[in-house]
Design a protein around this motif. Sequence first.
Motif, mmCIF file in Angstrom:
data_model
loop_
_atom_site.group_PDB
_atom_site.id
_atom_site.type_symbol
_atom_site.label_atom_id
_atom_site.label_comp_id
_atom_site.label_asym_id
_atom_site.label_seq_id
_atom_site.Cartn_x
_atom_site.Cartn_y
_atom_site.Cartn_z
ATOM 1 N N THR A 103 0.858 -1.193 0.000
ATOM 2 C CA THR A 103 0.000 0.000 0.000
ATOM 3 C C THR A 103 0.898 1.249 0.000
ATOM 4 O OG1 THR A 103 -1.519 -1.388 1.239
ATOM 5 C CG2 THR A 103 -2.197 0.845 0.908
ATOM 6 N N ARG B 263 -4.363 -5.397 6.721
ATOM 7 C CA ARG B 263 -4.988 -5.706 5.439
ATOM 8 C C ARG B 263 -6.259 -6.554 5.570
ATOM 9 N NH1 ARG B 263 -0.531 -4.654 1.688
ATOM 10 N NH2 ARG B 263 -1.590 -5.768 0.040
ATOM 11 N N ASP C 229 -6.808 1.952 5.237
ATOM 12 C CA ASP C 229 -5.625 1.365 4.602
ATOM 13 C C ASP C 229 -4.371 2.228 4.776
ATOM 14 O OD1 ASP C 229 -7.074 3.119 2.919
ATOM 15 O OD2 ASP C 229 -6.103 2.338 1.123
ATOM 16 N N PHE D 236 -4.996 -4.176 -1.371
ATOM 17 C CA PHE D 236 -4.791 -4.106 0.088
ATOM 18 C C PHE D 236 -5.811 -4.947 0.874
ATOM 19 C CE2 PHE D 236 -7.091 -0.293 -1.319
ATOM 20 C CZ PHE D 236 -8.263 -0.425 -0.608
#
Length: 340
Positions: free
Chosen positions: A59, A79, A120, A286
Motif C-alpha cells: 500500500t 490488510r 488502509d 490491500f
Amino acid sequence: MRPRKILTAGLILALMVTGGAYWLLQRPLPERYQSWLKERVVLPSQTPGKQLTVTFLGTTTLLFSDGRNALMTDGFFSRPGLLSLLLGRFAPDTALIARQLTALGVTQLDAVMPVHSHHDHAMDAPEVARQTGAVLLGSDSTRQIGLGAGLPEQQIGVVTPGTTRAFGDFSVTWLDSPHSPVPPLIARLTGNGEVITAPVMQPATLRDYKEGQTFALLVEHPAATILVLGSAAANPEALKGTQVDGVFLGVATLSKQPSADQQALVKTTIVQTGAKWVIPIHWDDFTQPAEPALVPMPTRIDDLLGTLEALQEQLEVSRSEDSSSPHLALLPMRGQVQIE
Ligand SMILES: [Zn+2]
C-alpha cells in the motif's frame, strides 16, 4: 415450474454469477508485471558518506532508515479482507504487526506518519507506535484513531499543511494534497472529504476511518530529498518550487482517471519537481495478504499494467531534451530503494 426447469434456471444463474465474478476479479499474471519489479534499486547519494534506505511494505507503507533514525509512513499491515471491510468491524492484527516489525528488524521508530485517515493508511498506526515507541503524527482525524486505540496523548502529534519536524538528519514537511477521485458510493462508504470528530474505538467499521486531511510528505535527508504521495492526486500550489530526487507515487485508481488528469499529475509531481526516479506505490490489492507476495488489484477495478505503461509513456514525452526520463520501477514486498 417443473423441477427440471428450476434446476436448469439455477444452473444458468450459477454459471452467470461465476462467469461474472471471474470477469470482474481477474488479475494480471505475475509474468505481465515481472519486468517492472526490482528487489533493490540503488541510487547515488547527494552527500558522499550519507546513506538512506527506503523499504516498501505494501500500500503506501514505507520505512525510511539511515541507520540512526527510522520513520514509517502509515504502518498499515493488517490488510482486512473485502468481506470484513464491507460487512463487519475490524481491528489491527497485533501479532501480524509484531511479526512484520521483527522481520524488518525494527525495534524502535521515531515516528509513524499516516498520509490520511482511511483504514488502509491509519488503522494500524497507533499499534505500530505502541510496539515501537514512535510518536504518531497525522491530522486531527488520525489523532482520534490514536486516542480510540488507547495511545497516550503525549505519543500523538497533530500536524497541518506546512508543519516540519526533524529527526536526526531527517526533516519531514507535511504538504496539503487532495485525495484521488473515487466514485460517489465509495466516497460515502469511506467518508471522503469528512473528518473524524471523536475517538475511533477499534474494532471499527470502514466508515469510521474517514479521510481527514490528506497529506503529501516531503522527506529531506542529506542523501536524498523524497516526495511521498499516498493518493493519485496533487495540489500544484502546495508543490510549487519543490525540487526532489525521487517520488513514491500512489497510483491506486490512476488507471481510471482521464488521460489529461494523469498527465497533469505526472507534470506536477515528477516533471516540475525534477525527480530522477519514480516508484509507484498503492499498486497492490490491500484486501489481500502481503505474503507470500503482493498482488495487483483485479484489472477491471484498477489496471496496473495500463498505469505503468501510461506513466512510462508520459515520462518519455515530458522529458526535456538534455535529460533522460526518470527511472521507473515497482518494488515487491520489502523491496528497497538504497541511496548510497
Ligand atoms: Zn484513501
